[in-house]
Design an enzyme around this catalytic site. Structure first.
Site, PDB file in Angstrom:
ATOM      1  N   GLY A  87       1.331   4.312   4.126  1.00 16.89           N
ATOM      2  CA  GLY A  87       2.267   3.259   3.757  1.00 16.89           C
ATOM      3  C   GLY A  87       3.627   3.819   3.393  1.00 16.89           C
ATOM      4  CE  LYS A 136      -8.533   6.652  13.914  1.00 16.87           C
ATOM      5  NZ  LYS A 136      -8.048   7.411  12.750  1.00 16.87           N
ATOM      6  CB  THR A 190      -8.696  11.200  14.162  1.00 16.46           C
ATOM      7  OG1 THR A 190      -7.629  10.259  14.336  1.00 16.46           O
ATOM      8  CG2 THR A 190      -9.330  10.950  12.808  1.00 16.46           C
ATOM      9  CB  ILE A 249     -10.307   5.152   1.326  1.00 18.44           C
ATOM     10  CG1 ILE A 249     -10.121   4.344   0.039  1.00 18.44           C
ATOM     11  CG2 ILE A 249     -11.232   4.432   2.293  1.00 18.44           C
ATOM     12  CD1 ILE A 249     -11.402   3.994  -0.666  1.00 18.44           C
ATOM     13  CE1 TYR A 255      -3.170   8.329  -2.010  1.00 13.21           C
ATOM     14  CE2 TYR A 255      -1.585   7.621  -3.668  1.00 13.21           C
ATOM     15  CZ  TYR A 255      -2.869   7.617  -3.164  1.00 13.21           C
ATOM     16  OH  TYR A 255      -3.853   6.902  -3.798  1.00 13.21           O
ATOM     17  N   GLY A 280       0.842  -1.195   0.000  1.00 12.16           N
ATOM     18  CA  GLY A 280       0.000   0.000   0.000  1.00 12.16           C
ATOM     19  C   GLY A 280       0.869   1.233   0.000  1.00 12.16           C
ATOM     20  CB  ALA A 281       2.510   2.993  -2.614  1.00 12.44           C
ATOM     21  NE  ARG A 329      -7.292   9.780   4.098  1.00  6.51           N
ATOM     22  CZ  ARG A 329      -6.513   8.908   3.480  1.00  6.51           C
ATOM     23  NH1 ARG A 329      -7.046   7.853   2.887  1.00  6.51           N
ATOM     24  NH2 ARG A 329      -5.209   9.071   3.432  1.00  6.51           N
ATOM     25  N   GLY A 368      -2.213   4.203  16.335  1.00  2.00           N
ATOM     26  CA  GLY A 368      -2.069   5.270  17.315  1.00  2.00           C
ATOM     27  C   GLY A 368      -2.197   6.627  16.664  1.00  2.00           C
ATOM     28  CB  SER A 397      -0.321   9.686   2.789  1.00  2.00           C
ATOM     29  OG  SER A 397      -1.526   9.295   3.422  1.00  2.00           O
TER      30      SER A 397
END
Length: 334
Positions: free
Chosen positions: A14, A193, A250, A281, A50, A9-10, A257, A138, A12
């Site tokens: 990853g 969360k 968050t 996503i 990203y 998974g590339a 996001r 975290g 942000s």
């Protein structure tokens, strides 16, 4: 000792985690299915979509061939969206030839099954191919990790040796990792969360101040704890890094996001407009549905989650659900 690690998974997060591992001297293979993106990583040493303006180390290698990426690795770290987790894990199981520590740093619950990500990984990757299943979670924004801002997170597993291995791989002067054996609590806190972050963003979009946000986060944490404990989590986990820590970061940052999506909802945009605008996503949207259904299944009261579900899936006006939350019958706090 240097380890071989495949980061799947590339996006942000990853990419940022690959940067930490590379700085710590490990052999990092960053996998993605976008040929142009992998070419950019290998030739231009950046991931412009990203993590714009961030220069990557030349020693981070991009792969589109999953079999090559996981060949003879010590650790496979999944950092793909929740909806893709089962499919990618199934593919890994078909090409992984030797046992490895299986870890993930994604946050969500699988739709329909409502399973945690570690459960999905255990179902798809045979026991003989996994030395341990570990969760890395975290309070952490990829944008800040990429510039070496101070970050502290949790490595959780029922296999303490596995958790300690992941801890040792990532620890450095700006990235600190604590271990935890409550994998249920860590994963539930990480997933749930995002729901509260959507709500926090919506409050901001409506123009409410700090009092409202503090109330939402506090009562939101109570809901997260109730649902998590019902599935076997330890209550104290939710006042740790993967609980209140992740909730704070968050719910209070434009880097989130989920917060940004909620902010747009509060400003009057419909859900499809929000998702189109984000371009990435928004895990909180699907997690809201999963948590809402789990709460109904367990008969657990989660009024904030229900309110956000109504906004997302029943197209209820945001102001209306806020008014409803505030005018419910009075009750004791605990």
């Amino acid at each position: 000792m240097s380890k071989k690690i495949a980061v799947l998974g590339a996006g942000s997060w990853g990419t940022a985690l690959a940067m930490v591992l590379d700085e710590n001297g490990h052999d990092v293979r960053l996998w993605g299915n976008n040929v142009e993106q992998m070419s950019e990583i290998n030739n231009d040493h950046c991931n412009a979509r990203y993590l714009p303006e961030i220069q990557l180390s030349k020693s981070i290698k991009g792969f589109t061939d999953l079999k090559l990426a996981v060949e003879a690795v010590d650790v496979v770290l999944f950092v793909v969206p929740t909806k893709a987790m089962r499919s990618v894990a199934h593919q890994v199981a078909s090409v992984l030839t030797s046992p490895a520590v299986i870890a993930h740093a994604s946050k969500g619950l699988e739709q329909e099954t409502h399973k945690r990500i570690s459960e999905v990984l255990e179902e798809e990757i045979p026991e003989e191919l996994r030395k341990a299943v570990v969760v890395l979670s975290g309070p952490s924004h990829a944008e800040e990790v990429a510039v070496k801002d101070i970050t502290t997170i949790t490595s959780a597993s029922t296999n303490l040796a596995g958790a300690e291995l992941i801890q040792s791989l990532f620890m450095n002067r700006y990235f600190r990792v604590y271990t935890n054996e409550d994998i249920i609590g860590v994963e539930m806190g990480a997933a749930l969360k995002n729901i509260i972050a959507v709500g926090a963003g919506a409050l901001h979009g409506l123009g409410y101040g700090d009092n409202a946000k503090a109330a939402l986060m506090t009562r939101g944490l109570a809901e997260i704890s109730r649902l998590g404990v019902a599935f076997g989590a330890q209550p104290l986990t939710f006042i740790g890094l993967s609980g209140v820590g992740d909730l704070i970061v968050t719910c209070t940052s434009v880097h989130s996001r989920n917060w940004r999506a909620g902010d747009l909802l509060g400003k009057g945009h419909n859900l499809q407009e929000v998702l189109d605008n984000m371009g990435m996503i928004v895990e909180g949207v699907s997690t809201t549905k999963a948590a809402y259904e789990l709460a109904k299944q367990k008969n657990i009261e989660m009024p904030i989650t229900e309110a956000i579900y109504d906004v997302l899936y029943n197209k209820t006006d945001v102001k209306e659900v806020v008014s409803h939350l505030m005018t419910r019958d009075g009750k004791a706090e605990s």
